[in-house]
Scaffold this motif. Structure first.
Motif, PDB file in Angstrom:
ATOM      1  N   ASP A   1     -46.543  50.041   1.048  1.00 44.87           N
ATOM      2  CA  ASP A   1     -45.180  50.572   0.982  1.00 44.87           C
ATOM      3  C   ASP A   1     -44.832  51.030  -0.432  1.00 44.87           C
ATOM      4  O   ASP A   1     -44.141  52.043  -0.619  1.00 44.87           O
ATOM      5  CB  ASP A   1     -44.171  49.511   1.440  1.00 44.87           C
ATOM      6  N   THR A   2     -45.308  50.297  -1.426  1.00 39.24           N
ATOM      7  CA  THR A   2     -45.028  50.672  -2.817  1.00 39.24           C
ATOM      8  C   THR A   2     -45.729  51.976  -3.184  1.00 39.24           C
ATOM      9  O   THR A   2     -45.162  52.838  -3.870  1.00 39.24           O
ATOM     10  CB  THR A   2     -45.472  49.551  -3.776  1.00 39.24           C
ATOM     11  N   VAL A   3     -46.956  52.146  -2.721  1.00 40.95           N
ATOM     12  CA  VAL A   3     -47.682  53.388  -3.011  1.00 40.95           C
ATOM     13  C   VAL A   3     -46.998  54.569  -2.327  1.00 40.95           C
ATOM     14  O   VAL A   3     -46.845  55.647  -2.920  1.00 40.95           O
ATOM     15  CB  VAL A   3     -49.153  53.280  -2.570  1.00 40.95           C
ATOM     16  N   ILE A   4     -46.563  54.377  -1.099  1.00 44.48           N
ATOM     17  CA  ILE A   4     -45.855  55.445  -0.385  1.00 44.48           C
ATOM     18  C   ILE A   4     -44.572  55.808  -1.127  1.00 44.48           C
ATOM     19  O   ILE A   4     -44.233  56.989  -1.286  1.00 44.48           O
ATOM     20  CB  ILE A   4     -45.554  55.023   1.064  1.00 44.48           C
ATOM     21  N   GLU A   5     -43.865  54.800  -1.618  1.00 48.46           N
ATOM     22  CA  GLU A   5     -42.637  55.062  -2.373  1.00 48.46           C
ATOM     23  C   GLU A   5     -42.946  55.807  -3.673  1.00 48.46           C
ATOM     24  O   GLU A   5     -42.178  56.679  -4.107  1.00 48.46           O
ATOM     25  CB  GLU A   5     -41.918  53.750  -2.674  1.00 48.46           C
ATOM     26  N   ALA A   6     -44.081  55.493  -4.290  1.00 51.58           N
ATOM     27  CA  ALA A   6     -44.476  56.194  -5.517  1.00 51.58           C
ATOM     28  C   ALA A   6     -44.768  57.665  -5.237  1.00 51.58           C
ATOM     29  O   ALA A   6     -44.425  58.544  -6.042  1.00 51.58           O
ATOM     30  CB  ALA A   6     -45.694  55.519  -6.139  1.00 51.58           C
ATOM     31  N   VAL A   7     -45.398  57.941  -4.104  1.00 54.66           N
ATOM     32  CA  VAL A   7     -45.649  59.334  -3.725  1.00 54.66           C
ATOM     33  C   VAL A   7     -44.324  60.060  -3.506  1.00 54.66           C
ATOM     34  O   VAL A   7     -44.129  61.199  -3.953  1.00 54.66           O
ATOM     35  CB  VAL A   7     -46.523  59.406  -2.456  1.00 54.66           C
ATOM     36  N   ARG A   8     -43.385  59.393  -2.827  1.00 50.33           N
ATOM     37  CA  ARG A   8     -42.069  59.983  -2.590  1.00 50.33           C
ATOM     38  C   ARG A   8     -41.371  60.311  -3.923  1.00 50.33           C
ATOM     39  O   ARG A   8     -40.818  61.391  -4.107  1.00 50.33           O
ATOM     40  CB  ARG A   8     -41.209  59.023  -1.778  1.00 50.33           C
ATOM     41  N   GLU A   9     -41.417  59.361  -4.847  1.00 48.26           N
ATOM     42  CA  GLU A   9     -40.775  59.568  -6.146  1.00 48.26           C
ATOM     43  C   GLU A   9     -41.447  60.699  -6.919  1.00 48.26           C
ATOM     44  O   GLU A   9     -40.777  61.510  -7.565  1.00 48.26           O
ATOM     45  CB  GLU A   9     -40.822  58.270  -6.959  1.00 48.26           C
ATOM     46  N   LEU A  10     -42.770  60.768  -6.857  1.00 45.84           N
ATOM     47  CA  LEU A  10     -43.492  61.822  -7.577  1.00 45.84           C
ATOM     48  C   LEU A  10     -43.054  63.201  -7.093  1.00 45.84           C
ATOM     49  O   LEU A  10     -42.799  64.104  -7.900  1.00 45.84           O
ATOM     50  CB  LEU A  10     -44.996  61.650  -7.375  1.00 45.84           C
ATOM     51  N   ILE A  11     -42.961  63.362  -5.782  1.00 48.18           N
ATOM     52  CA  ILE A  11     -42.565  64.656  -5.221  1.00 48.18           C
ATOM     53  C   ILE A  11     -41.106  64.952  -5.539  1.00 48.18           C
ATOM     54  O   ILE A  11     -40.737  66.091  -5.846  1.00 48.18           O
ATOM     55  CB  ILE A  11     -42.824  64.672  -3.703  1.00 48.18           C
ATOM     56  N   SER A  12     -40.280  63.935  -5.506  1.00 48.96           N
ATOM     57  CA  SER A  12     -38.859  64.138  -5.779  1.00 48.96           C
ATOM     58  C   SER A  12     -38.611  64.539  -7.232  1.00 48.96           C
ATOM     59  O   SER A  12     -37.747  65.369  -7.522  1.00 48.96           O
ATOM     60  CB  SER A  12     -38.077  62.863  -5.455  1.00 48.96           C
ATOM     61  N   ARG A  13     -39.373  63.983  -8.159  1.00 49.85           N
ATOM     62  CA  ARG A  13     -39.111  64.219  -9.572  1.00 49.85           C
ATOM     63  C   ARG A  13     -39.721  65.524 -10.088  1.00 49.85           C
ATOM     64  O   ARG A  13     -39.289  66.048 -11.109  1.00 49.85           O
ATOM     65  CB  ARG A  13     -39.598  63.035 -10.411  1.00 49.85           C
ATOM     66  N   HIS A  14     -40.724  66.057  -9.378  1.00 47.80           N
ATOM     67  CA  HIS A  14     -41.405  67.269  -9.852  1.00 47.80           C
ATOM     68  C   HIS A  14     -41.073  68.458  -8.949  1.00 47.80           C
ATOM     69  O   HIS A  14     -41.576  68.568  -7.831  1.00 47.80           O
ATOM     70  CB  HIS A  14     -42.918  67.051  -9.892  1.00 47.80           C
ATOM     71  N   GLN A  15     -40.251  69.356  -9.469  1.00 47.26           N
ATOM     72  CA  GLN A  15     -39.897  70.548  -8.703  1.00 47.26           C
ATOM     73  C   GLN A  15     -41.130  71.334  -8.270  1.00 47.26           C
ATOM     74  O   GLN A  15     -41.174  71.889  -7.167  1.00 47.26           O
ATOM     75  CB  GLN A  15     -39.002  71.464  -9.539  1.00 47.26           C
ATOM     76  N   THR A  16     -42.128  71.374  -9.141  1.00 46.65           N
ATOM     77  CA  THR A  16     -43.294  72.202  -8.845  1.00 46.65           C
ATOM     78  C   THR A  16     -44.021  71.742  -7.582  1.00 46.65           C
ATOM     79  O   THR A  16     -44.606  72.553  -6.863  1.00 46.65           O
ATOM     80  CB  THR A  16     -44.250  72.238 -10.060  1.00 46.65           C
TER      81      THR A  16
END
Length: 455
Positions: free
Chosen positions: A57-72
């Motif tokens: 669950d933590t890794v999935i949340e990290a992926v979500r955060e990565l996509i959310s923070r990077h417009q590209t």
């Protein structure tokens, strides 16, 4: 390859909108247009090791955060009704995330297969520019795997993105504050800059530099086309060499130059020997991350600048010394609007009566911390170490391409422990054997310089 489980992650972030391409994206689009629809090679890959003790669950949340923070990563690319490529960034949406449980295969091999699976097809206009996957062992996350469209990121940005993911993951796992988002620079900001007077001035200065350098380029850079083409026509040969790492750093240290200058000068010297031309004109790939603002940009910024290297039969060390200041100057002229450059090149070719050959390129990636290396101690030690490492060198064939606008493309990723390089060349000019021989000559030439510094 079928995923064990599939998750849908919801993301949201600032900076939605529709924009023209940046200069670097327009520059890259030329390659995409040339190779379409077979553009799966434009999928950039990253694999990040997951520290033990972190749950799925933590890794999935990290992926979500990565996509959310990077417009590209939230950007898709398409061609509008006028035939113009554009980019659109989503403020929110859903994304498929696949989880693959290992099947008994060795972990690195299984992870490679997962990376191949999510990267085997080109990105399509409806997709945002990232496909994530997680590899688990016994249900425990072991690796995060990303496939990202090259229009959204380049090699320099990809390395930074992997580190950003690691920081996000550690923050989530330790329940600490996430790294701030407001320090990131996004492609939309680059679009805005390129429209300013400062941006247009930078493009104009780069175009003037191109005109100056291309005035030195000859009609031909690559060898004469004498061979029947192989299949694919543009063969690719790779080399993995610890000897190259040791030797390139030792030579850079001894001469007081960059590793980039060592490899660029070496390539020019060997290519001049092969063609008999007194000099070589290269397009030098440049990451363009100068200044705090652009150093924080993860989207693609890579373009190139022209560099003419006069060889004239001089010793290799002299050529390398010559290249160093040329690169130090040229790196400031690799940011330009491709449309402006195309007009200038058309005028230049009309004045000269021919189009200079710009089909030879080098792309040298050496981390700044590795530029010279720590070579204190016995000055003969690097020569011994490089010679001893030669038998461990690995050479292997890459996939190659059927279509390419570069007759000679040398890519080098240089690290302290080893150097990986590949040469992709037109087999009408270089047979597969010639390509491998060129790479081995690079390695041996640098080792010879260490053994015989007067060479």
């Amino acid at each position: 390859m079928r995923a064990t489980t599939v998750h849908t992650i919801s993301f949201s972030g600032e900076g939605s909108g529709n924009h023209p391409l940046t200069w670097a994206q327009k520059w890259l689009w030329r390659t995409i247009d040339l190779n379409a629809p077979r553009i799966e090679r434009m999928n950039m890959r990253a694999t990040i090791e997951i520290p033990s003790g972190i749950d799925l669950d933590t890794v999935i949340e990290a992926v979500r955060e990565l996509i959310s923070r990077h417009q590209t990563l939230r950007t898709r690319f398409y061609v509008d009704e006028n035939g113009t490529p554009r980019q659109a960034t989503a403020g929110h949406g859903n994304l498929r995330l696949e989880v693959y449980e290992t099947d008994g295969t060795e972990l690195s091999e299984f992870t490679r297969r997962v990376s191949d699976s999510i990267s085997e097809t080109p990105f399509t206009p409806p997709e945002i520019s990232v496909r994530p996957a997680i590899v688990t062992q016994g249900g425990t996350p072991s690796r995060a795997v990303l496939s990202i469209f090259h229009m959204a990121i380049d090699s320099w940005g990809l390395n930074r993105l992997a580190k950003d993911f690691e920081q996000v993951l550690q923050a989530l796992a330790s329940k600490a504050d996430l790294p701030p988002r407001d320090i990131l620079t996004h492609p939309s900001e680059r679009v805005d800059f390129e429209r300013t007077s400062a941006g247009m001035g930078r493009s104009a200065a780069s175009v003037r530099y191109w005109e100056e350098q291309l005035g030195l380029f000859a009609r031909d850079c690559a060898p004469e086309a004498r061979n029947a083409p192989e299949h694919p026509q543009f063969r690719e040969v790779w080399i993995n060499s610890q000897a190259l790492s040791v030797a390139s750093r030792a030579v850079a240290h001894t001469l007081g130059v960059s590793v980039n200058a060592v490899f660029t000068g070496l390539a020019a010297h060997l290519l001049s020997e092969r063609t008999g031309h007194p000099g070589v004109g290269f397009l030098v790939f440049n990451h363009n991350r100068y200044g705090r603002k652009w150093a924080a940009m993860y989207g693609t910024l890579t373009q190139n600048f022209p560099l003419y290297v006069a060889v004239d039969g001089r010793p290799l060390v002299d050529v390398i010394r010559t290249v160093h200041p040329l690169i130090s100057k040229g790196i400031f002229y690799g940011q330009y609007d491709p449309d402006d450059l195309a007009s200038a090149m058309a005028e230049l070719s009309e004045r000269r009566g021919f189009m200079p050959d710009i089909s030879c390129a080098v792309n040298i990636m050496a981390e700044a911390s590795d530029a010279a290396g720590d070579l204190s101690g016995d000055p003969a030690e690097p020569a011994r170490a490089a010679q001893e490492a030669l038998p461990a060198t690995k050479v292997y064939q890459g996939a190659g391409l059927e279509h390419e606008d570069m007759n000679f493309y040398l890519s080098v990723s240089s690290r302290t422990g080893d150097t990986t390089a590949y040469l992709r060349a037109n087999t009408k000019m270089f047979s597969s054997g010639d390509i491998e021989a060129f790479l081995r000559s690079m390695e041996q030439s640098l080792v010879d310089v260490l053994v015989r510094p007067d060479r």
